[in-house]
Design an enzyme around this catalytic site. Structure first.
Site, short mmCIF file in Angstrom:
data_model
loop_
_atom_site.label_atom_id
_atom_site.label_comp_id
_atom_site.label_asym_id
_atom_site.label_seq_id
_atom_site.Cartn_x
_atom_site.Cartn_y
_atom_site.Cartn_z
N ASP A 100 -5.09 23.23 56.78
CA ASP A 100 -5.29 24.00 57.77
C ASP A 100 -4.14 23.68 58.93
OD1 ASP A 100 -6.62 25.74 59.45
OD2 ASP A 100 -8.54 25.07 58.34
N ILE B 96 -14.29 25.15 55.40
CA ILE B 96 -13.93 23.90 54.97
C ILE B 96 -12.79 24.04 54.15
CG2 ILE B 96 -16.19 22.95 55.21
CD1 ILE B 96 -16.59 23.87 52.08
N LYS B 97 -12.28 25.36 53.61
CA LYS B 97 -10.93 25.58 52.95
C LYS B 97 -11.03 24.81 51.85
CE LYS B 97 -8.43 27.90 56.76
NZ LYS B 97 -9.37 27.63 57.77
N ARG B 98 -11.94 24.29 50.89
CA ARG B 98 -11.89 23.39 49.92
C ARG B 98 -11.34 24.08 48.95
NH1 ARG B 98 -13.23 20.44 53.93
NH2 ARG B 98 -14.94 19.01 53.80
#
Lengths: 291, 291
Positions: A100, B96-98
């Site tokens: 991010d 969460i951009k997992r």
């Protein structure tokens, strides 16, 4: 620079990175019952695994998904495992694959380079761009930490995006990540000759391994894909340079080795961690032999 | 399918996704002192913000980095905030951009679709490939949840990898992600005409917005980049379709709106959340006016 410490750990203890991707099902049944709950069982098993392997491995890697699955109690176990690794003066890689930008990246970095979730290295995903990597660099300088950025992974699906041809087909997407990371490494280089931030390169594609190593001499590699995913010692060493420059991760083949041993049914932590040590030494020696 | 519920929320309450990217510095000083610790201050502020906005926004988005920064207590606040949103029958997106594969992806999915960290939607990063997305689809089917995959973000660095030309320059990397997601959407389509999993498309690049919307009619968009990053209502609406098909995220401009109001020095939770409500309504109406 922390990458030099990791380099030294490889010199001293070999290339194995022990993956503490631990879930309750991997803990011997008797011990699981004794612990009462999953998170405590995992923590107790991790401590036994660390006690049994810290002098024969380069470092540890914790896949945080295994702990997030258990919720808050799982993250307590994650935190306590990282603390325990520090008491042994060993290095821990937090396999968190965060990615991010800007202020968000800084907050992630503070969260994983200090406090409850303090680790030595983190893994990062580069999809958003280099401004999702650079904020970590500042924080790493401040706290003496490091990172590995996903470059070319070891899964089937890596071909979906990492292998796309770019720049009139002279390069692939993963080369563009590697080129950017090599540039960063040149500006932030340790005494060992490796950049402060390394990259993740799987050992499953034998044909490209030598070329990748040649193209990125100043990048330290975190190498997944050993064992279950099909990579072996002969593949992994192609990603090394002068016998160093990479750590090779294995998890299930080490931490569940006890399941294939005689007496598995009555296994306790001592039994299971002794088998884990045996598996680490075997893997360490397999790699050393091929070098 | 949950995407239909989100579609309905947009019909009813407009397009604003309130970003609860909350840190202690954003909480009015008096309230921060009252709370005693950062995590409690953030939780109390979040609850006040939710109380003040739940009937004028489409959904909430929590950037987990803000909570991970605070360690275990931060994740308690994260968990309690998600629970509080459920008591209001509102939808929460876990930003969460997992991005991980196989068994690891399944564990992440179980961790964020149920238990302490249960959310309605998650955000995912596609760098590892579609086998880092597909395991979430199975889990989402089982639990009635959804996801947004990063396609074209809104940061400067998106040009590093997302914009690389591929396939003899007829497409960009982000198109390849979009094409894969459109294929998944066609196989998993809701009554509203949108796929179960949407994508993240920033509203900062006005020139491409209409084309992206045209090329991916069955993808619901989570739209960042509004406000501070330079996107406005005129940009955001280009990414909508028949007045729906997307939620527009804003965080700081909403949750710190109180700082710019007369009387900010003596602000309490009521004051701050009233200003947040005002900011949400203003943004909601700006978008509706341009439609």
């Amino acid at each position: 620079m922390l990458i030099d410490e990791l380099f030294n750990c490889v010199e001293k203890n070999g290339h194995v990175c022990v993956g503490l991707d631990t879930c309750a099902e991997y803990v011997p049944v008797l011990e699981r019952q004794k612990a009462g709950n999953d998170a405590d069982a995992v923590l107790a098993f991790n401590k036994a695994l660390i006690d049994a392997t810290y002098d024969v491995c380069a470092c540890y890697k914790l896949q945080i998904a295994y702990y997030e699955e258990m919720g808050l109690s799982g993250l307590h176990a994650y935190s306590d495992t990282l603390k325990y690794i520090r008491t042994k003066n060993c290095l821990a890689i937090a396999d968190i694959k965060r990615g991010d930008i800007a202020d968000t990246a800084v907050r992630y970095a503070k969260g994983h380079f200090s406090g409850d979730f303090e680790a030595d290295f983190v893994t990062l995903s580069p999809y958003m761009g280099m401004d999702s990597v650079e904020p970590w660099l500042n924080e790493a300088h401040a706290s003496g930490k490091g990172a590995f950025v996903l470059m070319r992974t070891s899964n089937r699906g890596m071909r979906d995006f990492q292998y796309l041809n770019v720049n009139d087909c002279s390069k692939k997407v993963y080369n563009m990540v590697g080129d950017n990371m090599a540039y960063l490494a040149a500006q932030n280089c340790g005494k060992s000759g490796y950049g402060m931030f390394g990259v993740v390169v799987g050992c499953t594609e034998r044909d490209e391994a030598a070329e990748i190593r040649k193209n990125y001499p100043n990048l330290f590699f975190l190498i997944p894909g050993y064992g279950a995913q099909g990579g072996g010692a002969h593949d992994a060493v192609l990603l090394l340079r002068n016998g160093n420059g990479g750590v090779v991760n294995a998890s299930r083949s080490i931490i569940t080795a006890w399941r294939n041993a005689d007496g598995a049914k009555e296994a306790d932590l001592n039994f299971a961690s002794t088998e884990a040590r045996r598996a680490v030494i075997k893997m360490r020696d397999e790699i050393k032999e091929v070098l």
